[in-house]
Write an enzyme that holds these catalytic residues in place. Structure first.
Site, PDB file in Angstrom:
ATOM      1  N   GLU A 190      21.754 -16.287   9.496  1.00 55.62           N
ATOM      2  CA  GLU A 190      20.321 -16.071   9.673  1.00 55.62           C
ATOM      3  C   GLU A 190      19.575 -17.403   9.583  1.00 55.62           C
ATOM      4  OE1 GLU A 190      18.729 -12.209   7.700  1.00 55.62           O
ATOM      5  OE2 GLU A 190      20.018 -13.171   6.230  1.00 55.62           O
ATOM      6  N   GLY A 220       3.506  -3.647  22.026  1.00 54.52           N
ATOM      7  CA  GLY A 220       3.180  -2.279  22.395  1.00 54.52           C
ATOM      8  C   GLY A 220       3.575  -1.318  21.289  1.00 54.52           C
ATOM      9  N   HIS A 229      21.427 -10.495   2.792  1.00 57.96           N
ATOM     10  CA  HIS A 229      20.371 -10.647   3.796  1.00 57.96           C
ATOM     11  C   HIS A 229      19.252 -11.502   3.209  1.00 57.96           C
ATOM     12  CE1 HIS A 229      17.040  -9.558   6.468  1.00 57.96           C
ATOM     13  NE2 HIS A 229      17.949  -9.160   7.341  1.00 57.96           N
ATOM     14  N   GLY A 281      10.419 -14.598  12.217  1.00 57.06           N
ATOM     15  CA  GLY A 281       9.038 -14.182  11.998  1.00 57.06           C
ATOM     16  C   GLY A 281       8.153 -14.498  13.188  1.00 57.06           C
TER      17      GLY A 281
END
Length: 278
Positions: free
Chosen positions: A194, A259, A115, A200
């Site tokens: 990825e 939220g 990752h 981001g």
């Protein structure tokens, strides 16, 4: 075959400690997630779709114990060490390191390796010693993949290019594949792409055409290994990703980005519904 992976990172940490967990007490967190998804996932044909969830180590036993006998969920860990125990050999000198045999004993079937956050960590350690060698990172990851497969785990192997590497993406990804998967039983591997340069807040995600181009390249380099989108399978891109023939699934992390930010099982299931069309 489609693959839906879930990387729960450190989503177990309560909000009062800077985390995003508001769904369950930390000691019941993995149990809550498994129990609130496995029955709904049974409607999918496991011959056509595979579900794996990567939990932080503290939650692996609880997640496995929460599985029903016919649960479609495969439990995975977030990486393994590059060395391991062996009968007649090293029986446990791995302080702070999570070995493949250890997580296999906990009931894991999968692990995620390479990752972008793991690659960044390894490279930062090397940079502290004045060494900038991405090939060395790939060699270390290769050892991890080998140990994972030797223990009986399947591997989600992540590759991707940073903004500095994007101009030479083809060379970067080829090396990550060739070095990282050297000598590996590829039948035990799924690739996650990825786009590190696009991950981001405030970043622009890659286009459908860009993702398709990368996936086609990876399949060509690996003789057709499954490729999933690791830049984040979400409700707002699930339909688009499902329309790319070269993409075989995705990697989900957070399900809500505004939220009450966090991971929510019902939203995870909705993302899968959108991606699969049912």
């Amino acid at each position: 075959m489609k693959y839906i992976f879930l990387n729960l990172k450190r989503f177990d940490i309560p909000k009062d400690l800077g985390g995003v967990n508001s769904i369950a007490p930390i000691e019941k967190w993995s149990e809550y997630i498994v129990k609130n998804t496995q029955e709904q996932l049974k409607k999918y044909d496991t011959n056509n779709v595979e579900f794996a969830m990567f939990f932080p180590e503290a939650h692996l036993i609880g997640a496995n114990e929460a599985k029903s006998i016919d649960s479609p969920i495969k439990i995975g860990c977030q990486g393994v060490y590059r060395d391991d125990t062996a009968i007649g050999g090293n029986f446990g000198a791995f302080t702070t390191n999570r070995t493949a045999n250890a997580v296999k004993a906990m009931g894991c079937e999968y692990t995620i390796i390479g990752h972008c956050e793991e690659r960044k960590d390894k490279l930062e350690i090397m940079l502290e010693a004045g060494v900038n060698d991405t090939a060395a990172v790939n060699r270390l990851l290769n050892k991890e993949v080998k140990n994972a497969i030797a223990s009986g785990l399947k591997v989600l192997y992540c590759i991707g290019e940073s903004s500095d590497e994007q101009e030479n993406w083809e060379e970067v990804l080829r090396k990550q594949l060739q070095i990282g998967l050297d000598g590996i039983d590829l039948s035990k591997v799924v690739i996650a792409y990825e786009p590190v340069w696009a991950i981001g807040p405030g970043k622009v995600p890659p286009s459908k055409e860009y993702i398709q181009k990368i996936a086609s390249f990876v399949k060509k380099e690996t003789n057709g290994l499954p490729v999933v989108y690791g830049g984040g399978l979400k409700a707002d891109n699930a339909e688009m990703l499902s329309s790319i023939p070269e993409i075989d699934g995705g990697l989900i992390a957070l399900t809500r980005f505004s939220g009450e930010i966090g991971f929510y099982p019902d939203e995870y299931l909705e993302i899968i519904n959108i991606y699969t069309g049912c």
